[in-house]
Enzyme design. Structure first.
Site, PDB file in Angstrom:
ATOM      1  N   HIS A   1       0.838  -1.197   0.000  1.00  0.00           N
ATOM      2  CA  HIS A   1       0.000   0.000   0.000  1.00  0.00           C
ATOM      3  C   HIS A   1       0.880   1.257   0.000  1.00  0.00           C
ATOM      4  O   HIS A   1       0.700   2.152  -0.827  1.00  0.00           O
ATOM      5  CB  HIS A   1      -0.943   0.004   1.206  1.00  0.00           C
TER       6      HIS A   1
ATOM      7  N   ASP B   1       7.246  22.425 -25.821  1.00  0.00           N
ATOM      8  CA  ASP B   1       7.190  21.058 -25.271  1.00  0.00           C
ATOM      9  C   ASP B   1       8.201  20.993 -24.135  1.00  0.00           C
ATOM     10  O   ASP B   1       8.840  22.000 -23.806  1.00  0.00           O
ATOM     11  CB  ASP B   1       7.539  20.015 -26.350  1.00  0.00           C
TER      12      ASP B   1
ATOM     13  N   TRP C   1       6.856   0.293   4.013  1.00  0.00           N
ATOM     14  CA  TRP C   1       7.399   1.049   2.876  1.00  0.00           C
ATOM     15  C   TRP C   1       8.770   1.620   3.197  1.00  0.00           C
ATOM     16  O   TRP C   1       9.508   2.028   2.308  1.00  0.00           O
ATOM     17  CB  TRP C   1       6.438   2.160   2.444  1.00  0.00           C
TER      18      TRP C   1
ATOM     19  N   SER D   1      13.395   6.648 -13.535  1.00  0.00           N
ATOM     20  CA  SER D   1      12.294   7.401 -14.143  1.00  0.00           C
ATOM     21  C   SER D   1      12.154   8.780 -13.506  1.00  0.00           C
ATOM     22  O   SER D   1      12.033   9.792 -14.200  1.00  0.00           O
ATOM     23  CB  SER D   1      10.991   6.607 -13.994  1.00  0.00           C
ATOM     24  N   SER D   2      12.195   8.818 -12.178  1.00  0.00           N
ATOM     25  CA  SER D   2      12.040  10.095 -11.472  1.00  0.00           C
ATOM     26  C   SER D   2      13.183  11.045 -11.774  1.00  0.00           C
ATOM     27  O   SER D   2      12.975  12.251 -11.950  1.00  0.00           O
ATOM     28  CB  SER D   2      12.007   9.873  -9.959  1.00  0.00           C
TER      29      SER D   2
ATOM     30  N   HIS E   1      12.895  11.911   4.149  1.00  0.00           N
ATOM     31  CA  HIS E   1      12.244  13.150   4.540  1.00  0.00           C
ATOM     32  C   HIS E   1      12.086  14.128   3.368  1.00  0.00           C
ATOM     33  O   HIS E   1      10.982  14.600   3.131  1.00  0.00           O
ATOM     34  CB  HIS E   1      12.861  13.831   5.752  1.00  0.00           C
TER      35      HIS E   1
ATOM     36  N   GLU F   1      11.734  13.266   0.467  1.00  0.00           N
ATOM     37  CA  GLU F   1      10.720  12.597  -0.339  1.00  0.00           C
ATOM     38  C   GLU F   1       9.305  13.041   0.050  1.00  0.00           C
ATOM     39  O   GLU F   1       8.464  13.286  -0.814  1.00  0.00           O
ATOM     40  CB  GLU F   1      10.857  11.075  -0.203  1.00  0.00           C
TER      41      GLU F   1
ATOM     42  N   TYR G   1       8.418  15.817   1.143  1.00  0.00           N
ATOM     43  CA  TYR G   1       8.202  17.168   0.597  1.00  0.00           C
ATOM     44  C   TYR G   1       8.046  17.122  -0.915  1.00  0.00           C
ATOM     45  O   TYR G   1       7.324  17.934  -1.490  1.00  0.00           O
ATOM     46  CB  TYR G   1       9.314  18.112   1.033  1.00  0.00           C
TER      47      TYR G   1
ATOM     48  N   SER H   1      -1.906  27.103  -4.887  1.00  0.00           N
ATOM     49  CA  SER H   1      -1.525  28.503  -5.112  1.00  0.00           C
ATOM     50  C   SER H   1      -2.013  29.011  -6.464  1.00  0.00           C
ATOM     51  O   SER H   1      -2.051  30.218  -6.697  1.00  0.00           O
ATOM     52  CB  SER H   1      -0.003  28.666  -5.029  1.00  0.00           C
TER      53      SER H   1
ATOM     54  N   HIS I   1      14.527  13.044  12.723  1.00  0.00           N
ATOM     55  CA  HIS I   1      13.305  13.106  13.547  1.00  0.00           C
ATOM     56  C   HIS I   1      12.467  11.837  13.397  1.00  0.00           C
ATOM     57  O   HIS I   1      11.502  11.654  14.126  1.00  0.00           O
ATOM     58  CB  HIS I   1      12.485  14.378  13.267  1.00  0.00           C
ATOM     59  N   HIS I   2      12.826  10.974  12.441  1.00  0.00           N
ATOM     60  CA  HIS I   2      12.155   9.677  12.333  1.00  0.00           C
ATOM     61  C   HIS I   2      12.831   8.637  13.211  1.00  0.00           C
ATOM     62  O   HIS I   2      12.402   7.491  13.241  1.00  0.00           O
ATOM     63  CB  HIS I   2      12.183   9.197  10.879  1.00  0.00           C
TER      64      HIS I   2
ATOM     65  N   THR J   1       6.154  27.135   6.381  1.00  0.00           N
ATOM     66  CA  THR J   1       4.844  26.530   6.135  1.00  0.00           C
ATOM     67  C   THR J   1       3.745  27.482   6.598  1.00  0.00           C
ATOM     68  O   THR J   1       2.726  27.662   5.926  1.00  0.00           O
ATOM     69  CB  THR J   1       4.714  25.169   6.839  1.00  0.00           C
TER      70      THR J   1
ATOM     71  N   LYS K   1       3.128  30.169   4.107  1.00  0.00           N
ATOM     72  CA  LYS K   1       2.275  29.713   2.996  1.00  0.00           C
ATOM     73  C   LYS K   1       0.803  29.723   3.384  1.00  0.00           C
ATOM     74  O   LYS K   1      -0.036  30.244   2.654  1.00  0.00           O
ATOM     75  CB  LYS K   1       2.687  28.304   2.565  1.00  0.00           C
TER      76      LYS K   1
ATOM     77  N   ARG L   1       1.143   0.788  15.055  1.00  0.00           N
ATOM     78  CA  ARG L   1       0.840   0.708  13.630  1.00  0.00           C
ATOM     79  C   ARG L   1       1.297  -0.630  13.070  1.00  0.00           C
ATOM     80  O   ARG L   1       1.985  -1.386  13.760  1.00  0.00           O
ATOM     81  CB  ARG L   1       1.519   1.870  12.884  1.00  0.00           C
TER      82      ARG L   1
HETATM   83 CU    CU Z   1      10.475  13.616   8.164  1.00  0.00          CU
END
Ligand code: CU
Length: 520
Positions: free
Chosen positions: A70, A99, A135, A163-164, A247, A249, A251, A262, A296-297, A322, A325, A444
């Site tokens: 998932h 293009d 994941w 690809s990315s 991290h 990622e 964002y 926006s 922080h993880h 943040t 924004k 979890r």
């Molecule tokens: Cu993080």
């Protein structure tokens, strides 16, 4: 020999060989929607098992595969390709380019993706089953104790990363080189800006992810011990490398969404975006800070106190840009002539619910109390407020907003608003109770739980089934628009919608002149 084909290619050939940014954008968007359905059905299996306490529906081992697949499918298959699809469609048009800068590479970036995800999905049918390690695939769970299919997972990640990286290089090359005369950087639409910054994040961190899975591959097959303490390695090293990618990622998954809202909020507030320059600098600040907060993880792995404090303060600092924004979005709406069409509803919900996710993020960022929340459902609630109400809601808003531009036809507003209210209600029903069970200590990634969590879990599952099924309405609305929506040249479409025609009602022309010239 001597046969020449004239005119645009038809059928499958058109889609396989296309170098047109709109065709490729369409391919990305449909692919990501298919992955959204696949990843969503894994979520439905998870919620079905958690509908009641006890083990009733699936084997616990299969449950672990579901949580893993998932997350992987949603992050890498649904959200990322969907934003790349939007980038392909909108960036060239927004900066006045014919293009993307590298059209053939654009084709390759898309067409390697279906192979990556077909390979990932096929692990479900392999001996030992699909990856079962979440994941985040922490070692040594993903190396020493992994099913044989982990090797295919590693290959799929490599292809997806290639690809990315190609997609990002293309976006950077397009923005740097193909802006129309007069389109200076500080005149670019916010969606272009946020994607431009996101592309740099991707180029910086996808190789780190590739490094992590390559070290895994070496540990599994070639006798190294990067992540094995028995061989002189360190399992915590994996977490450092993973989150140095992971991290930024998250964002990557949200910054283009910031760009989307926006664009939409000024349109339906009928006011220019408040604080354009501060939006650009806030996005850049968030991107910079995203590189120095990864641990922080990992507050509970036993970091030195000075390290915990550094990562705590750096993380809390992200609340500043943040907040800028959110302030700008609200101030754009302030005293505007607002109307509440479907894209605007999803955008306002984005601002509100993403802020909820931001606030639980502040709670999680505080090292001393994170020891309480670590690996609980509170974390799951937090990141689904940012990923579903953030990324997915902004993608949904963007689809409704730009669908008339893409197709020349108007979607059903009634169906769109129904889809919004069902999604909004069902989303909160699913994820808000998870804050409570998380704070009360429910872990979890677990197929069974204590009886005290039963009621909230049942509510959560009902919400999830509702959210999942209401997306059928979205799919139906999109298909109906493409096939038989009212043409946007019809004045009826614009009744009571003063000032919106200007932004929406210009159908996008199909650029025939971007097809590469025949090589003689
Ligand atoms: Cu993080």
């Amino acid at each position: 020999m001597g046969e020449h084909h004239h005119g645009p290619a038809k059928g499958l050939t058109r889609w396989l060989y296309t170098t047109n940014h709109k065709d490729i954008g369409t391919l990305y968007l449909w692919f990501s929607f298919a992955m959204f359905i696949l990843g969503g059905s894994f979520a439905m299996i998870i919620r079905a098992e958690l509908f009641q306490p006890g083990l009733q529906l699936v084997h616990p081992e299969f449950f672990n595969q579901m949580t893993t697949m998932h997350g992987l499918v949603m992050v890498f298959g649904a959200i990322m390709p969907a934003f790349v699809g939007l980038a392909n469609w909108m960036i060239p048009m927004m900066i006045g380019a014919p293009d993307m800068a590298l059209p053939r590479m654009n084709n390759l970036s898309f067409w390697i993706l279906p192979f990556a995800f077909a390979m990932l999905a096929s692990t479900l049918f392999m001996q030992g089953g699909a990856p079962n390690f979440g994941w985040t695939f922490y070692a040594p769970l993903s190396t020493t104790y992994a099913p044989p299919s982990v090797t295919f997972f590693i290959f799929a990640i490599h292809i997806m990363g290639a690809s990315s990286i190609m997609g990002s290089i293309n976006i950077i090359a397009t923005v740097v080189n193909l802006r129309a005369p007069g389109m200076t950087y500080m005149k670019m639409p916010l969606f272009v800006w946020t994607w431009f910054i996101t592309a740099f994040l991707l180029v910086a961190v996808m190789p780190v992810l590739a490094g992590a899975v390559t070290m895994m591959l070496m540990d599994i097959h070639f006798g190294t011990s990067f992540f094995s303490a028995a061989g002189g390695g360190d399992p915590v090293l994996f977490q450092h490398v993973f989150w140095f990618f992971g991290h930024p990622e998250v964002y990557i998954l949200i910054l283009p969404g910031f760009g989307v809202v926006s664009q939409i909020i000024p349109t339906f507030a009928r006011k220019p975006l408040f604080g354009y320059a501060s939006m650009v600098y806030a996005t850049a600040s968030i991107a910079f800070l995203s590189f120095i907060v990864w641990a922080h993880h990992m507050y509970t792995v036993g970091l030195p106190v000075a390290g915990e404090l550094f990562f705590m303060y750096a993380t809390l600092l992200i609340a500043v840009p943040t907040g800028v924004k959110v302030f700008n979005w609200i101030t754009t709406m302030f005293k505007g002539s607002m109307t509440f069409e479907t894209p605007m509803l999803f955008s306002i919900a984005f601002v509100f619910l993403f802020t909820v996710g931001g606030l639980s993020g502040v709670m999680l960022a505080m090292a001393p109390v994170d020891f309480q929340y670590q690996d609980t459902y509170f974390v799951v609630a937090h990141f689904h407020y940012t990923m579903v109400a953030g990324a997915i809601f902004s993608l949904t808003a963007a689809t409704y907003y730009w669908l008339p531009k893409w197709t020349g036809r108007m979607y059903s507003e009634t169906m769109g608003k129904t889809h919004f209210w069902l999604s909004f209600f069902a989303f909160n029903l699913t994820f808000f109770p998870q804050h409570f069970v998380g704070l009360a200590g429910m872990p979890r990634r677990i197929p069974d739980y204590a009886l005290q969590f039963a009621d909230f879990n049942m509510v959560s599952s009902i919400g999830a089934f509702f959210y999942g099924s209401s997306q059928i309405l979205f799919l139906f609305n999109v298909i109906r628009t493409i096939r038989s929506g009212r043409p946007i040249t019809d004045p009826k479409v614009w009744e009571g919608a003063q000032g919106l025609e200007w932004t929406v009602a210009t159908p996008a022309p199909y650029h025939t002149f971007t097809t590469p010239p025949e090589v003689k």
